[in-house]
Scaffold this active site. Structure first.
Site, PDB file in Angstrom:
ATOM      1  CD  GLU A 117     -92.871 -36.068 -54.079  1.00 35.54           C
ATOM      2  OE1 GLU A 117     -93.896 -36.020 -53.278  1.00 35.54           O
ATOM      3  OE2 GLU A 117     -92.573 -35.150 -52.598  1.00 35.54           O
ATOM      4  CD  GLU A 137     -89.967 -38.413 -50.636  1.00 33.84           C
ATOM      5  OE1 GLU A 137     -90.469 -37.791 -51.198  1.00 33.84           O
ATOM      6  OE2 GLU A 137     -89.325 -39.736 -51.586  1.00 33.84           O
TER       7      GLU A 137
END
Length: 720
Positions: A117, A137
């Site tokens: 990210e 995640e």
């Protein structure tokens, strides 16, 4: 006190500021690191001698993602966390991506979760071919929380980004380059210099300055995007009916596409926050750390021993288990000697190994060249002549004590003195198997689960004689063949099978009690098991089920339910999937179909049992009646010191029996219900149905004192 994680800023003569993430071993993004990243950025933006920025990670790893060890503190309210959206919006979007100086991420090693990210918030990405990029995640019950749900679809398109997120599937640098997630591939030695030049090229307008959040050329048109999302929702509900967070992830992605990326970022931030405090996240984080703790073994891994090199492995028996173990070994480049008693069995064993590997080739997981290389590692033999230089032998013949004793006696004569003698028995006491051998300290259990090349668990069983060196060696082999090992003590059934023997036993009891076989299986699969107890009995085969049942009857007579159902069915050659009929019918491709014919056997078994049928039970009742005896047995396993810690039993139940990981494992789930409630139910059933349900003293004691079942005992009668 100096913060553990930080970033370092270094400005070169070329006007490029290199910001390096420093938080060994994987440069995880603790809150300290993220604050430091913002400060380094702000300094680089203030300085007149900086034209452009490169973000990289120290020691050949970009970043393994957000620091999972901080989750517990946040969930327990002990650690303060930044306000909602601060990291994704204030730091990554409004500081990194909106910066007035261009930035390039230089990616080597890992760029996972928050690491990727951060990289996606830069204006370009350069990677090495073997770098790993992904957003895993969802494995932890959360969604990407630093803008990943918004930026990844813009960079690689919706279909691929959904696959990467929903399946937690990382990709290598080469594929990332093809998809457009990274802009160039270079060798590790050229990485930072190429990134420096690239970011200067952006600064001097020779290359485009791209903000991922607003890049739209890879995004599908709105109508098509909605169809893709609708299909993804249907798949998520089908594959994980009890899980909410995959659907939340899809909703958040859709918000960004429909309402714009800024709205998507806010929805992502609030959803991430809610999911962080969910039971699913807490359970999966528990599993994450428990899995890593399985290889810490008191009296073995704490002695400073180094694993010895295992160069050659011999396997006795080419049946389903032996061929599966051989497959697992050659997939990790161990040369294997496969011994059988005659040519016919040997050829059948080698054919099974070929079939296992060919299935991988068909699925695109293996090249033809790799297949040939793997098969070249197998040597089939009919005698012990080739055993003179093997380092590890794994016996995988049928569950027959006398046969195994004879084999171990032979191995003693033919194998070198350092050789580890392992047995893949699932129930037989190791001391009995090794009774006639001289080298008791070399004997160990290496219990694989079927199919051995697929199932992730390896149960390492040590007796009071097994040397710590052998345990350390086998832990190393387990790691190399990509298994999660648990080390347990020696007893009938060891940890996994012993803990789960009441799973089928109680189910057989309820059928005699008047319950429907298929309703029991449905309740268990709805709870999250891959299959119910009767479908499992079909898969394992009734012969094995009866043989192991006899072992338990011999060792734990007071808590075994003697159902006549399996023997009655076996009389008519109904013995499970292998005979194409058991509790289900099997036609063609392993598809199980309910079979009304089983009622005649059930009625006969009920009349022989003489049990009064009970009223209908709800699915919740069924789940409790099937699993509470499992918890009760798991408590005994802990109390006797067969398992080192409760979290090992959690991992054993998940990886060995398919217990749903989002429930945290059998002991974690038990604590979520509470010892008092479980004890009360078992007492009630004991009064109604007898000793099979009698709660053990460990469970009774903890229920009375209000102590969690998984809390460590002050004094453990260690059998390890």
């Amino acid at each position: 006190m100096a913060a553990k994680g930080r970033t370092e800023l270094e400005v070169g003569a070329d006007g490029v500021a290199v910001i390096t993430i420093c938080n060994p071993p994987v440069n995880s993004l603790s809150v300290d690191v993220l604050y430091s990243l913002k400060e380094s950025y702000e300094e680089a933006l203030r300085r007149n001698d900086v034209k452009a920025i490169v973000v990289t990670g120290k020691g050949g790893k970009f970043s393994g993602g957000f620091d999972i060890s901080s989750f517990g503190g946040v969930q327990g309210g002990k650690t303060l966390q930044p306000k909602v959206g601060y990291i994704a919006i204030d730091i990554l979007t409004d500081t990194l991506e909106a910066a007035t100086k261009p930035s390039v991420a230089a990616i080597d090693g890992l760029a996972l979760g928050g690491g990727l990210e951060v990289a996606m918030a830069c204006h370009a990405r350069i990677a090495t071919p073997m770098a790993q990029l992904g957003l895993p995640e969802l494995q932890l019950g959360i969604i990407p929380g630093f803008g990943g749900t918004q930026r990844l679809p813009h960079l690689v398109g919706l279909t691929k980004s959904l696959e990467m997120m929903l399946l937690s599937k990382p990709i290598k640098g080469g594929e990332a380059h093809e998809l457009g997630l990274v802009d160039a591939l270079v060798s590790p030695n050229d990485l930072v210099n190429t990134a420096r030049q690239w970011t200067l090229d952006i600064y001097e307008l020779r290359r485009p300055w791209i903000k991922s959040l607003y890049k739209t050329d890879k995004l599908e048109p709105l109508g098509e995007a909605r169809e893709i999302l609708k299909f993804a929702r249907a798949q998520a509900q089908k594959q994980a009916a009890n899980l909410h967070h995959p659907l939340v992830c899809i909703d958040v992605i859709e918000e960004g596409i429909v309402a714009g990326p800024r709205a998507g970022l806010w929805k992502e931030a609030t959803a991430f926050q809610d999911l962080l405090f969910s039971d699913t996240c807490k359970s999966l984080v528990h599993v994450f750390f428990s899995q890593r703790a399985t290889s810490k073994i008191p009296g073995a891994t704490d002695l400073g021993l180094m694993p010895r090199k295992i160069s050659k492995v011999a396997i006795l028996g080419g049946g389903l288990m032996g061929s599966g173990i051989a497959t697992a070994m050659i997939l990790s480049n161990y040369p294997v000697i496969l011994k059988e008693v005659n040519e016919k069995f040997l050829n059948a064993g080698i054919d099974r190994i070929k079939a296992n590997l060919q299935s991988r080739v068909r699925k695109g997981k293996m090249t033809d060249e790799r297949y040939e290389k793997a098969m070249s590692l197998v040597t089939g033999v009919l005698d012990y002549e080739h055993f003179k230089d093997v380092d590890l032998v794994i016996e995988a013949v049928i569950e027959n004590v006398k046969l195994k004793q004879q084999i171990f006696s032979d191995l003693d004569k033919y194998c070198p003195s350092h050789c580890i003698l392992a047995t893949n028995t699932s129930t037989i006491d190791l001391n009995r198997i090794g009774e006639k051998t001289k080298s008791q300290d070399h004997i160990v259990g290496a219990h694989f689960f079927s199919p051995a090349h697929v199932m992730p668990l390896l149960e390492i069983v040590r007796t009071q004689h097994t040397s710590p060196q052998v345990v350390v060696d086998l832990l190393d082999v387990g790691k190399k063949i990509k298994k999660t090992p648990i080390v347990v003590g020696n007893c009938t059934g060891f940890a996994v099978n012993r803990m789960f023997f009441p799973y089928t036993q109680s189910a057989l009891f309820y059928v005699d009690l008047g319950m429907d076989v298929y309703k029991i299986d449905r309740a268990c699969t709805k709870f999250g098991m891959p299959m119910g107890p009767f479908r499992l009995a079909d898969l394992v085969g009734f012969g094995v089920a009866v043989a192991t049942g006899m072992q338990y009857l011999e060792n734990f007579p007071e808590r075994v339910y003697k159902s006549m159902l399996l023997p009655l069915m076996m009389e008519d050659n109904r013995a499970g999937e292998a005979t194409q009929k058991g509790f289900y019918k099997y036609e063609g491709k392993r598809k199980a179909t309910p079979d009304p014919e089983i009622m005649k056997y059930i009625e006969k078994s009920r009349s022989m049992a003489g049990v009064t049928p009970d009223p209908e039970l709800s699915e919740k009742d069924i789940v409790e009646m099937v699993f509470f005896p499992v918890i009760n047995e798991a408590c005994r396993v802990l109390d006797e010191g067969i398992a080192v810690k409760a979290s090992d039993l959690d991992i054993a139940s998940i990886f060995g029996m398919g217990f749903p990981p989002y429930r945290g494992g059998v002991m974690y789930w038990a604590d979520s219900i509470g010892a008092k409630y479980i004890h009360g139910k078992l007492e009630e059933w004991t009064n109604r149905y007898g000793g099979f349900f009698k709660p053990c003293s460990y469970l009774a004691d903890r229920a009375a004192k209000g102590i969690p079942l998984s809390a460590p005992a002050k004094k453990v009668q260690a059998r390890l």
